[in-house]
Design a protein around this motif. Structure first.
Motif, mmCIF file in Angstrom:
data_model
loop_
_atom_site.group_PDB
_atom_site.id
_atom_site.type_symbol
_atom_site.label_atom_id
_atom_site.label_comp_id
_atom_site.label_asym_id
_atom_site.label_seq_id
_atom_site.Cartn_x
_atom_site.Cartn_y
_atom_site.Cartn_z
ATOM 1 N N ILE A 6 0.841 -1.209 0.000
ATOM 2 C CA ILE A 6 0.000 0.000 0.000
ATOM 3 C C ILE A 6 0.873 1.256 0.000
ATOM 4 O O ILE A 6 0.612 2.208 -0.730
ATOM 5 N N MET A 7 1.941 1.229 0.820
ATOM 6 C CA MET A 7 2.817 2.401 0.889
ATOM 7 C C MET A 7 3.500 2.669 -0.448
ATOM 8 O O MET A 7 3.709 3.815 -0.812
ATOM 9 N N GLY A 8 3.844 1.616 -1.175
ATOM 10 C CA GLY A 8 4.544 1.785 -2.436
ATOM 11 C C GLY A 8 3.649 2.000 -3.641
ATOM 12 O O GLY A 8 4.098 2.471 -4.682
ATOM 13 N N ASP A 9 2.387 1.695 -3.499
ATOM 14 C CA ASP A 9 1.455 1.794 -4.622
ATOM 15 C C ASP A 9 1.204 3.255 -5.005
ATOM 16 O O ASP A 9 0.983 4.095 -4.139
ATOM 17 N N PRO A 10 1.207 3.574 -6.323
ATOM 18 C CA PRO A 10 0.916 4.951 -6.752
ATOM 19 C C PRO A 10 -0.458 5.444 -6.281
ATOM 20 O O PRO A 10 -0.654 6.633 -6.095
ATOM 21 N N LYS A 11 -1.405 4.532 -6.063
ATOM 22 C CA LYS A 11 -2.719 4.924 -5.547
ATOM 23 C C LYS A 11 -2.734 4.964 -4.017
ATOM 24 O O LYS A 11 -3.718 5.388 -3.423
ATOM 25 N N GLY A 12 -1.651 4.518 -3.411
ATOM 26 C CA GLY A 12 -1.506 4.567 -1.956
ATOM 27 C C GLY A 12 -0.664 5.776 -1.584
ATOM 28 O O GLY A 12 -0.905 6.887 -2.054
ATOM 29 N N LEU A 13 0.368 5.537 -0.792
ATOM 30 C CA LEU A 13 1.253 6.636 -0.378
ATOM 31 C C LEU A 13 2.352 6.916 -1.391
ATOM 32 O O LEU A 13 3.003 7.949 -1.330
ATOM 33 N N HIS A 14 2.573 5.996 -2.291
ATOM 34 C CA HIS A 14 3.573 6.126 -3.361
ATOM 35 C C HIS A 14 4.968 6.450 -2.805
ATOM 36 O O HIS A 14 5.653 7.369 -3.265
ATOM 37 N N ILE A 15 5.374 5.674 -1.811
ATOM 38 C CA ILE A 15 6.712 5.807 -1.240
ATOM 39 C C ILE A 15 7.557 4.679 -1.818
ATOM 40 O O ILE A 15 7.192 3.509 -1.711
ATOM 41 N N VAL A 16 8.673 5.013 -2.426
ATOM 42 C CA VAL A 16 9.512 3.968 -3.005
ATOM 43 C C VAL A 16 10.049 3.087 -1.879
ATOM 44 O O VAL A 16 10.397 3.586 -0.805
ATOM 45 N N PRO A 17 10.109 1.774 -2.100
ATOM 46 C CA PRO A 17 10.507 0.845 -1.043
ATOM 47 C C PRO A 17 11.836 1.170 -0.375
ATOM 48 O O PRO A 17 11.978 0.991 0.831
ATOM 49 N N ARG A 18 12.808 1.659 -1.127
ATOM 50 C CA ARG A 18 14.108 1.929 -0.504
ATOM 51 C C ARG A 18 14.051 3.098 0.492
ATOM 52 O O ARG A 18 15.003 3.343 1.214
ATOM 53 N N ARG A 19 12.935 3.821 0.528
ATOM 54 C CA ARG A 19 12.747 4.909 1.498
ATOM 55 C C ARG A 19 11.987 4.437 2.739
ATOM 56 O O ARG A 19 11.652 5.231 3.612
#
Length: 187
Positions: A6-19
């Motif tokens: 969910i955090m990485g999904d563009p429709k979610g928080l769109h946070i790149v995993p390495r962050r």
């Protein structure tokens, strides 16, 4: 794992995993699962002790996944890293409990024996009632770090923040503050 998606999904928080950093007390099966994901977050593993005896006392999860099993899983995670990636161990410094010179040597030897080249974050404990622990002194933390470094273990001393308002790491949980859980449907 669902939250990471969910955090990485563009429709979610769109946070790149390495962050993102996933912190664990040592759930071995999940560390292995994380190692198998190609585009994954960083990993931080809480150790708190260089021996099973002390870690059992400080972190009861160690009774299920003792250090040898945990560090084996960490080795698998390390082997899955791309060039330039690392993971970290978190080591909360408790005055007179886990901060002796001998414990620093034991920790360095343990990590070296397993071939783990992770960064060790040394974190002075944040005191709060009802916990009986106190933070190690600055000199003690510095000495512990020097021993790790002399044995080839990279380390960093994390500066505590939020102590003055009882909001530092561990203080809210110890004082019984309510846990805030985000509803993933709201994302």
């Amino acid at each position: 794992m669902k939250a990471i998606g969910i955090m990485g999904d563009p429709k979610g928080l769109h946070i790149v995993p390495r962050r993102i950093t996933v912190s664990t007390a040592g759930i071995v099966s999940r560390i292995r699962e994380l190692a198998a994901i190609a585009n994954r977050p960083n990993l931080a593993v809480s150790l708190a002790a260089p021996s099973d005896e002390l870690r059992n006392e400080l972190m009861p999860i160690n009774k299920k996944w003792p250090l040898e099993e945990l560090l084996s899983a960490c080795g698998e995670f390390q082997n899955s890293l791309k060039r330039g990636e690392r993971f970290t161990f978190e080591y909360v410094m408790l005055d007179g409990v886990n901060d002796s010179d001998e414990q620093a040597r034991q920790l360095a030897n343990l990590l070296n024996r397993h071939g783990l080249r992770a960064m060790v974050n040394l974190i002075p404990h944040n005191s709060v009632e009802p916990l009986p622990y106190h933070p190690s002194s600055f000199d003690r933390v510095s000495r512990f770090r020097a021993i790790l470094e002399s044995k080839g273990v990279d380390s960093f001393v994390r500066q505590p923040r939020g102590r003055d308002i009882l909001a530092a790491c561990g203080q809210l949980a110890a004082r019984g503050a309510p846990l805030v859980v985000l509803d993933s449907a709201a994302l």
